[in-house]
Each structure stands twice: as structure tokens, then as C-alpha cells.
Design a protein around this motif. Sequence first.
Motif, PDB file in Angstrom:
ATOM      1  N   THR A 191      45.988  47.662  45.167  1.00  0.00           N
ATOM      2  CA  THR A 191      46.093  46.496  46.036  1.00  0.00           C
ATOM      3  C   THR A 191      46.304  46.959  47.465  1.00  0.00           C
ATOM      4  O   THR A 191      46.849  48.043  47.712  1.00  0.00           O
ATOM      5  N   VAL A 192      45.850  46.147  48.398  1.00  0.00           N
ATOM      6  CA  VAL A 192      46.088  46.372  49.824  1.00  0.00           C
ATOM      7  C   VAL A 192      46.851  45.153  50.324  1.00  0.00           C
ATOM      8  O   VAL A 192      46.361  44.027  50.207  1.00  0.00           O
ATOM      9  N   LEU A 193      48.053  45.362  50.831  1.00  0.00           N
ATOM     10  CA  LEU A 193      48.863  44.231  51.272  1.00  0.00           C
ATOM     11  C   LEU A 193      48.179  43.528  52.436  1.00  0.00           C
ATOM     12  O   LEU A 193      47.910  44.127  53.471  1.00  0.00           O
ATOM     13  N   GLY A 194      47.890  42.249  52.233  1.00  0.00           N
ATOM     14  CA  GLY A 194      47.193  41.484  53.263  1.00  0.00           C
ATOM     15  C   GLY A 194      45.685  41.631  53.205  1.00  0.00           C
ATOM     16  O   GLY A 194      44.966  40.909  53.897  1.00  0.00           O
ATOM     17  N   TRP A 195      45.179  42.569  52.393  1.00  0.00           N
ATOM     18  CA  TRP A 195      43.750  42.866  52.245  1.00  0.00           C
ATOM     19  C   TRP A 195      43.004  42.779  53.579  1.00  0.00           C
ATOM     20  O   TRP A 195      43.361  43.476  54.503  1.00  0.00           O
ATOM     21  N   GLU A 196      41.928  41.949  53.670  1.00  0.00           N
ATOM     22  CA  GLU A 196      41.045  41.892  54.842  1.00  0.00           C
ATOM     23  C   GLU A 196      40.483  43.278  55.152  1.00  0.00           C
ATOM     24  O   GLU A 196      40.544  43.777  56.274  1.00  0.00           O
ATOM     25  N   VAL A 197      39.947  43.899  54.097  1.00  0.00           N
ATOM     26  CA  VAL A 197      39.288  45.202  54.207  1.00  0.00           C
ATOM     27  C   VAL A 197      38.020  45.144  53.363  1.00  0.00           C
ATOM     28  O   VAL A 197      37.793  44.198  52.608  1.00  0.00           O
ATOM     29  N   SER A 198      37.186  46.174  53.483  1.00  0.00           N
ATOM     30  CA  SER A 198      36.031  46.325  52.597  1.00  0.00           C
ATOM     31  C   SER A 198      36.399  47.334  51.519  1.00  0.00           C
ATOM     32  O   SER A 198      37.084  48.327  51.797  1.00  0.00           O
ATOM     33  N   TYR A 199      35.927  47.082  50.298  1.00  0.00           N
ATOM     34  CA  TYR A 199      36.361  47.910  49.178  1.00  0.00           C
ATOM     35  C   TYR A 199      35.205  48.147  48.214  1.00  0.00           C
ATOM     36  O   TYR A 199      34.411  47.240  47.938  1.00  0.00           O
ATOM     37  N   LYS A 200      35.096  49.379  47.703  1.00  0.00           N
ATOM     38  CA  LYS A 200      34.083  49.676  46.690  1.00  0.00           C
ATOM     39  C   LYS A 200      34.574  50.787  45.770  1.00  0.00           C
ATOM     40  O   LYS A 200      35.497  51.544  46.106  1.00  0.00           O
ATOM     41  N   GLU A 201      33.940  50.874  44.584  1.00  0.00           N
ATOM     42  CA  GLU A 201      34.293  51.880  43.584  1.00  0.00           C
ATOM     43  C   GLU A 201      33.017  52.574  43.108  1.00  0.00           C
ATOM     44  O   GLU A 201      32.013  51.912  42.808  1.00  0.00           O
ATOM     45  N   GLU A 202      33.070  53.904  43.025  1.00  0.00           N
ATOM     46  CA  GLU A 202      31.905  54.677  42.590  1.00  0.00           C
ATOM     47  C   GLU A 202      32.340  55.811  41.675  1.00  0.00           C
ATOM     48  O   GLU A 202      33.474  56.293  41.773  1.00  0.00           O
ATOM     49  N   PHE A 203      31.424  56.230  40.809  1.00  0.00           N
ATOM     50  CA  PHE A 203      31.626  57.462  40.048  1.00  0.00           C
ATOM     51  C   PHE A 203      30.674  58.509  40.607  1.00  0.00           C
ATOM     52  O   PHE A 203      29.453  58.312  40.635  1.00  0.00           O
ATOM     53  N   VAL A 204      31.239  59.623  41.064  1.00  0.00           N
ATOM     54  CA  VAL A 204      30.445  60.700  41.667  1.00  0.00           C
ATOM     55  C   VAL A 204      30.434  61.889  40.713  1.00  0.00           C
ATOM     56  O   VAL A 204      31.470  62.540  40.510  1.00  0.00           O
ATOM     57  N   PRO A 205      29.291  62.203  40.095  1.00  0.00           N
ATOM     58  CA  PRO A 205      29.216  63.331  39.156  1.00  0.00           C
ATOM     59  C   PRO A 205      29.417  64.670  39.861  1.00  0.00           C
ATOM     60  O   PRO A 205      29.110  64.822  41.052  1.00  0.00           O
ATOM     61  N   THR A 206      29.932  65.637  39.109  1.00  0.00           N
ATOM     62  CA  THR A 206      30.086  66.990  39.650  1.00  0.00           C
ATOM     63  C   THR A 206      28.718  67.623  39.895  1.00  0.00           C
ATOM     64  O   THR A 206      28.513  68.323  40.895  1.00  0.00           O
ATOM     65  N   ASP A 207      27.784  67.371  38.993  1.00  0.00           N
ATOM     66  CA  ASP A 207      26.418  67.884  39.115  1.00  0.00           C
ATOM     67  C   ASP A 207      25.713  67.174  40.270  1.00  0.00           C
ATOM     68  O   ASP A 207      25.500  65.957  40.228  1.00  0.00           O
ATOM     69  N   GLU A 208      25.368  67.927  41.296  1.00  0.00           N
ATOM     70  CA  GLU A 208      24.735  67.330  42.472  1.00  0.00           C
ATOM     71  C   GLU A 208      23.371  66.726  42.153  1.00  0.00           C
ATOM     72  O   GLU A 208      22.848  65.912  42.917  1.00  0.00           O
ATOM     73  N   GLY A 209      22.794  67.103  41.027  1.00  0.00           N
ATOM     74  CA  GLY A 209      21.495  66.550  40.652  1.00  0.00           C
ATOM     75  C   GLY A 209      21.596  65.203  39.962  1.00  0.00           C
ATOM     76  O   GLY A 209      20.580  64.539  39.739  1.00  0.00           O
ATOM     77  N   SER A 210      22.816  64.787  39.611  1.00  0.00           N
ATOM     78  CA  SER A 210      23.009  63.491  38.951  1.00  0.00           C
ATOM     79  C   SER A 210      23.197  62.390  39.990  1.00  0.00           C
ATOM     80  O   SER A 210      23.513  62.651  41.157  1.00  0.00           O
ATOM     81  N   TYR A 211      23.001  61.177  39.538  1.00  0.00           N
ATOM     82  CA  TYR A 211      23.115  60.035  40.444  1.00  0.00           C
ATOM     83  C   TYR A 211      24.548  59.479  40.480  1.00  0.00           C
ATOM     84  O   TYR A 211      25.238  59.437  39.462  1.00  0.00           O
ATOM     85  N   THR A 212      24.941  59.035  41.663  1.00  0.00           N
ATOM     86  CA  THR A 212      26.215  58.325  41.806  1.00  0.00           C
ATOM     87  C   THR A 212      26.101  56.958  41.137  1.00  0.00           C
ATOM     88  O   THR A 212      25.096  56.261  41.289  1.00  0.00           O
ATOM     89  N   ILE A 213      27.119  56.592  40.386  1.00  0.00           N
ATOM     90  CA  ILE A 213      27.127  55.308  39.675  1.00  0.00           C
ATOM     91  C   ILE A 213      28.031  54.325  40.422  1.00  0.00           C
ATOM     92  O   ILE A 213      29.178  54.643  40.741  1.00  0.00           O
ATOM     93  N   ILE A 214      27.503  53.149  40.692  1.00  0.00           N
ATOM     94  CA  ILE A 214      28.313  52.108  41.338  1.00  0.00           C
ATOM     95  C   ILE A 214      29.156  51.418  40.263  1.00  0.00           C
ATOM     96  O   ILE A 214      28.624  50.795  39.344  1.00  0.00           O
ATOM     97  N   VAL A 215      30.454  51.553  40.357  1.00  0.00           N
ATOM     98  CA  VAL A 215      31.375  50.904  39.415  1.00  0.00           C
ATOM     99  C   VAL A 215      31.684  49.487  39.893  1.00  0.00           C
ATOM    100  O   VAL A 215      31.682  48.533  39.122  1.00  0.00           O
ATOM    101  N   GLN A 216      31.958  49.352  41.164  1.00  0.00           N
ATOM    102  CA  GLN A 216      32.185  48.048  41.798  1.00  0.00           C
ATOM    103  C   GLN A 216      31.519  48.087  43.162  1.00  0.00           C
ATOM    104  O   GLN A 216      31.900  48.885  44.014  1.00  0.00           O
ATOM    105  N   LYS A 217      30.493  47.264  43.342  1.00  0.00           N
ATOM    106  CA  LYS A 217      29.784  47.308  44.617  1.00  0.00           C
ATOM    107  C   LYS A 217      30.695  46.847  45.749  1.00  0.00           C
ATOM    108  O   LYS A 217      31.650  46.081  45.545  1.00  0.00           O
TER     109      LYS A 217
END
Length: 456
Positions: free
Chosen positions: A382-408
Motif C-alpha cells: 500500500t502507498v499511504l494516500g496513493w495518487e501514484v502509478s503502479y505496475k507489477e511484472e515478472f522479469v526472468p533471469t534468462d535475458e532471452g525470455s519475455y517479461t510477463i505483465i502481472v498487473q498492468k
Amino acid sequence: MTAEVMAQEETQTAEVVAVAVAVAEPQKEENVEPKESSVDESKPKVVEKSSSYKEESNFLSDLKEFEKKALSDLKSKLEEAILGNTLFEKEEPKKEASEENEGEEKEVEKKGVCLWGVPLLPSEGSEGVDVVLLKFLRAREFKVNDAFEMLKKTLRWRKESKIDSVVDEDFGSDLASAAYMSGVDHEGHPVSYNIFGAFESEELYQKAFGTEEKRSEFLRWRCQLMEKGIQKLNLKPGGVSSLLQINDLKNSPGPSKKELRIATKQTVAMLQDNYPELVAKNIFINVPFWYYALNALLSPFLTQRTKSKFVVARPNKVTETLTKYIPIEEIPVNYGGFKRENDSEFSSQDGAVSELILKAGSTATIEIPALEVGNSLCWDLTVLGWEVSYKEEFVPTDEGSYTIIVQKGKKMGSQEGPVRNTFRNNEPGKVVLTIENNSNKKKRVLYRYKTNKSSF
């Protein structure tokens, strides 16, 4: 708004506030001047306990001389009254009892005078007797005779009303939404929540206040709540001996409710007469704007001791205010905290909450490692008072793999609740939580996470 409507609203708030004031013999809050910190606020750190307020000491060595004398005098009066069997002197003796039986009853009474589980005969040397007696002395500004009379009336009331057995009575589940105990604050005080908006429901209102009999039952239920809270206390010197009370004024019913006014007055009288010094702090949340005008009117009639125990929060400051007194993991999710009923993901034994300060116009990332395949990751943020932009991603260790958007990515408004999410990784990597603060104010970010290892 007409003068009549304003008057009605003020009456309503005065009555609602009175219920909390009844058990509020306050404690002063320290005013600490902010200091410039040399620590990098942007780096995560474990949330530390707040020392925003503490109970007055119950150790004899910490008392002032006049307080020690008052306590000694009260103990002498109490000892004499118990041994002389005059503590309940207004009661008529049983005429049919034999002298032998009367003697036995008196002896039982001498040894069995207790309050909140603490034996009150001073010569018995119970650790808690000083703590209990100091509550009555502080409620009466260390005036020994006044404190003694208050104590005697409380003991008589408890005996006549059979209060010691009220904790075992079954009042059903209807009133569970109106008041309940949940968690502890930074100092270990059990937290009591009073939800005045629950009585907006006409069905619940009638069940609680519809008849005189129901109002009497409501009073016993309110008594039961206090008694259960007291059972969580440690009535010994150095122990936590009072509650923290949260009063939610959102959707409080109108002042035209006659039955509520009657029940409120009865509750006020019961609590202020029989439960002194049992609330360390009274926090009012979701307070309407007209409360402040009323407070200005009431202020001259309240003692500084009472006023120092009040904390008031408007709807947009509820979570921020509560976190000053209660750990975020102990605050219910509906008030912006991390505590959920029957939580299957996090327990009290799971990792501590961390925080970081996000400066104005800056971006921060929180990385949750996921090195083993098949693990399940879970996090609260949580961010107290929010009013920010927020996103969640999974970044693989293998640079050849694609980043997965968990929460846009999305803009989080000021009224957003805490975020909880989970992710199961099929390859090594990390979950990255990104918070972008485009406002001109710094933000406080609170979060925790855990990894549930795969059983395969």
C-alpha cells in the motif's frame, strides 16, 4: 444547510462522541520535532514500533509523593472496608441465615473481593491491586475519598448486575458488526472498533434498541465487549493495562432516533462510572466536516486530560492516522491495512513489514526474488494516500525470455485499498513492483511478501 439541520447533526455527533469519552481518561501525546535524517529514505527498511504514546507508569517508584500517599490511603480504606465487611454496606443481611453461616459468608466475601480478576484485599499482596486502584485515583484526580466511593459503587453494581458472568452470556451474532476487538497497537494495547454506521440498518437498529428490554440487553452486550477486552490486558505494573479505541463515524444514524439517544446516555453512564482509565487513546475516523465546528463548541467543557486522548481523522486520512498507532499488518483491510479475516496467505509469524519513502517526482522498485521454479509468491503493498502509478511484472533471469505483465500499469487514486497479489513462476527470475510518484509530495510505501515453496 439550515440551522435546524446543523443543530441535529451537532446533537448526533455529541452523543456519538460521548460514548467514547465515557471511558476516555486521556494520556498526553508527545510532540516530537521532526529532524533531518542522514539515512537514505528511498532504501527499504523494516517498520519500527512507534513511541507516540505510552501509559502512565504503575510502578510505585515512578509515582510522585502525593500519588504514593493517595494510593497508600486508598489501600488502607479498602483493607478496613473489606475486613470490616462494610464494602457492600447498603445490602440488607439475610435474616434467615444463622450466625455461623453469616460468619462463613463474611469470610468468603473478605477473601473473594476481586475486580477484573485482581484480588483487592491489599494485605494479600496481589501484583495487580496497585494498578487497579490507580485507575480509580487517576479518574478522580487522586482524591482518595472520591476514588473510594467510585470503587465501592462499581463493586456494588458488578455484584447486583452479575457482571462477572456476562462474558459467558450468548447475545447472538447480530451486533458483531457494530463493535469488535481486533489486533494490538504498537505498544501492545488490544484494539477495539466501534462501528456506529452499523445501526444505519433498520433491522439491526430495532433488534438493538426497539424496546426497553432490548436496550438493556444491548447494555449487557456492551459490557461483555469491555470485559472481554479487559481479559486481554495485563493488570500488573509494567503490563499493558488499557485498550486503544477506534470510533468509526461513517454513516452514523441521525439524531432523530430517540431509542439510540436513550441507549447512548445509558451506555455513557455505565462506562464512565464503572470502567475508569481503561482506554489509552480514542481515535475518531471518517469524521464529517461539521465535527470540527462541534469540537470547537465542546472544547471549553473538556479537561485537557480528556482532550489529549482524542485523535481525529477525516476519511482521506484514515489509514495514515491508524498506522501512527497500529502496525499495518494489524489494521483491517477495510481501513487500508493488511489484516484479513481467515487469511490463508499471511500469518503473524510471517516476515515483518518493510517501508520505503518515495520522494516527489521519483520512481521506486521492489524486487521479490523467485530463483526456484514452481514457487508461489504472495505480496501486500500500500502507498499511504496513493495518487501514484503502479505496475507489477515478472522479469526472468534468462535475458532471452519475455517479461510477463502481472498487473498492468494504472493510476492509483487516493481512496485505493491495499494491493494483494500472487504469482507462480515457471522459470527463475524476480517479481518487480514499480511505483511512480508524479506528485509534489513524498509518499510512504508499506509492503511485505513471502515465498511458498513448491512441494514438487
